[in-house]
Design a protein around this motif. Structure first.
Motif, PDB file in Angstrom:
ATOM      1  N   ILE A 120      37.998   1.880 -64.847  1.00  0.00           N
ATOM      2  CA  ILE A 120      38.887   1.483 -65.939  1.00  0.00           C
ATOM      3  C   ILE A 120      38.685   0.003 -66.274  1.00  0.00           C
ATOM      4  O   ILE A 120      38.604  -0.386 -67.444  1.00  0.00           O
ATOM      5  CB  ILE A 120      40.357   1.741 -65.560  1.00  0.00           C
ATOM      6  CG1 ILE A 120      40.630   3.248 -65.475  1.00  0.00           C
ATOM      7  CG2 ILE A 120      41.296   1.093 -66.573  1.00  0.00           C
ATOM      8  CD1 ILE A 120      40.561   3.982 -66.784  1.00  0.00           C
ATOM      9  N   ILE A 121      38.596  -0.840 -65.239  1.00  0.00           N
ATOM     10  CA  ILE A 121      38.401  -2.275 -65.464  1.00  0.00           C
ATOM     11  C   ILE A 121      37.056  -2.537 -66.131  1.00  0.00           C
ATOM     12  O   ILE A 121      36.935  -3.373 -67.033  1.00  0.00           O
ATOM     13  CB  ILE A 121      38.518  -3.034 -64.131  1.00  0.00           C
ATOM     14  CG1 ILE A 121      39.964  -2.982 -63.631  1.00  0.00           C
ATOM     15  CG2 ILE A 121      38.069  -4.491 -64.290  1.00  0.00           C
ATOM     16  CD1 ILE A 121      40.151  -3.509 -62.228  1.00  0.00           C
ATOM     17  N   GLU A 123      35.465  -0.660 -68.163  1.00  0.00           N
ATOM     18  CA  GLU A 123      35.473  -0.225 -69.555  1.00  0.00           C
ATOM     19  C   GLU A 123      36.478  -0.993 -70.407  1.00  0.00           C
ATOM     20  O   GLU A 123      36.498  -0.843 -71.633  1.00  0.00           O
ATOM     21  CB  GLU A 123      35.788   1.275 -69.628  1.00  0.00           C
ATOM     22  CG  GLU A 123      34.710   2.162 -69.015  1.00  0.00           C
ATOM     23  CD  GLU A 123      35.015   3.637 -69.149  1.00  0.00           C
ATOM     24  OE1 GLU A 123      35.824   3.993 -70.040  1.00  0.00           O
ATOM     25  OE2 GLU A 123      34.460   4.438 -68.374  1.00  0.00           O
ATOM     26  N   ALA A 124      37.318  -1.796 -69.764  1.00  0.00           N
ATOM     27  CA  ALA A 124      38.395  -2.481 -70.482  1.00  0.00           C
ATOM     28  C   ALA A 124      37.914  -3.370 -71.638  1.00  0.00           C
ATOM     29  O   ALA A 124      38.532  -3.375 -72.709  1.00  0.00           O
ATOM     30  CB  ALA A 124      39.240  -3.292 -69.511  1.00  0.00           C
ATOM     31  N   PRO A 128      39.999  -1.709 -74.617  1.00  0.00           N
ATOM     32  CA  PRO A 128      41.200  -2.322 -74.035  1.00  0.00           C
ATOM     33  C   PRO A 128      42.441  -1.448 -74.173  1.00  0.00           C
ATOM     34  O   PRO A 128      43.315  -1.476 -73.308  1.00  0.00           O
ATOM     35  CB  PRO A 128      41.351  -3.625 -74.828  1.00  0.00           C
ATOM     36  CG  PRO A 128      40.601  -3.389 -76.104  1.00  0.00           C
ATOM     37  CD  PRO A 128      39.459  -2.514 -75.732  1.00  0.00           C
ATOM     38  N   ALA A 131      42.557   1.043 -71.248  1.00  0.00           N
ATOM     39  CA  ALA A 131      42.936   0.388 -70.002  1.00  0.00           C
ATOM     40  C   ALA A 131      44.418   0.018 -70.009  1.00  0.00           C
ATOM     41  O   ALA A 131      45.130   0.210 -69.016  1.00  0.00           O
ATOM     42  CB  ALA A 131      42.080  -0.853 -69.790  1.00  0.00           C
ATOM     43  N   ARG A 132      44.901  -0.486 -71.151  1.00  0.00           N
ATOM     44  CA  ARG A 132      46.299  -0.899 -71.251  1.00  0.00           C
ATOM     45  C   ARG A 132      47.231   0.303 -71.093  1.00  0.00           C
ATOM     46  O   ARG A 132      48.217   0.258 -70.345  1.00  0.00           O
ATOM     47  CB  ARG A 132      46.535  -1.581 -72.599  1.00  0.00           C
ATOM     48  CG  ARG A 132      47.907  -2.242 -72.724  1.00  0.00           C
ATOM     49  CD  ARG A 132      48.052  -2.925 -74.074  1.00  0.00           C
ATOM     50  NE  ARG A 132      46.991  -3.895 -74.311  1.00  0.00           N
ATOM     51  CZ  ARG A 132      46.050  -3.751 -75.254  1.00  0.00           C
ATOM     52  NH1 ARG A 132      46.040  -2.688 -76.040  1.00  0.00           N
ATOM     53  NH2 ARG A 132      45.129  -4.672 -75.402  1.00  0.00           N
TER      54      ARG A 132
END
Length: 212
Positions: A120-121, A123-124, A128, A131-132
């Motif tokens: 997830i980080i 691909e953030a 975004p 991830a958010r």
């Protein structure tokens, strides 16, 4: 007396299709198997679909993207990290209620949760919003459970007046090992005994500061 005829009444052809919930469970089981067999690098939608015995198109009908798949996985294993208060336990002291919902009970069976966070980080920057949404959903449940118990204690006069939302966030950060530390150095992941010791220390510090 009726004589049963072999095969009579039995439907032929393709087996009945699985329902939506059964297919979700099938995919989440496949996610575990994919990680066990191929490690972090194999956590792709294509590989999960293959292991689940379905097409990528079918998989995307169940989960719109990897973020949704990962969020569903944490819904499945969430009770490993934080649990709802058992029925009838609302009258217990705050320390005992927090132990019921937060105290570590089992070793993590695999490092998959940590690898999902790492994905997830990674691909953030490109996604975004995914991830958010993932982090907000994951943390929102935990905060809601802890805040509910703090509010209960506040109403009963067990603790002094505080910002229960803020205290809930601080308490979660105190009772669980910093995720960034684990991501940077997986070898620092704590054992069950170490996690319990951290929990007990954090709760003692928090209750000393919250006592009415």
């Amino acid at each position: 007396m009726e004589i049963a005829v072999c095969g009579k009444g039995r439907r032929r052809g393709r087996p009945a299709a699985l329902g939506h919930e059964a297919r979700r469970a099938q995919v989440l089981d496949a996610l575990d198997l994919v990680y066990e067999e191929g490690g972090a690098g194999s956590l792709t939608m294509a590989e999960v679909a293959r292991r689940a015995g379905m097409s990528k198109r079918t998989l995307y009908e169940i989960f719109e993207d990897r973020g949704a798949l990962f969020a569903a996985y944490f819904d499945k294993v969430g009770c490993t990290f934080i649990r709802d208060l058992p029925e009838g336990a609302g009258g217990l002291p705050l320390a005992e209620r927090l132990a019921l919902i937060l105290e570590p009970r089992v070793e993590c069976p695999t490092a998959l949760p940590l690898e999902i966070f790492r994905c997830i980080i990674a691909e953030a920057p490109a996604r975004p919003e995914m991830a958010r949404e993932f982090m907000q959903k994951l943390r929102r449940r935990a905060l809601g459970i802890v805040e509910g118990e703090l509010e209960r204690s506040l109403r009963s006069g067990e603790i002094r007046p505080v910002d229960t939302k803020l205290v809930s966030a601080i308490l979660l950060d105190m009772t669980h090992q910093n995720l960034v530390v684990q991501l940077m150095d997986p070898g620092t992941q704590q054992s069950l005994e170490e996690r319990r010791r951290r929990f007990g220390t954090a709760i003692g510090i928090a209750l000393d500061g919250l006592r009415a």
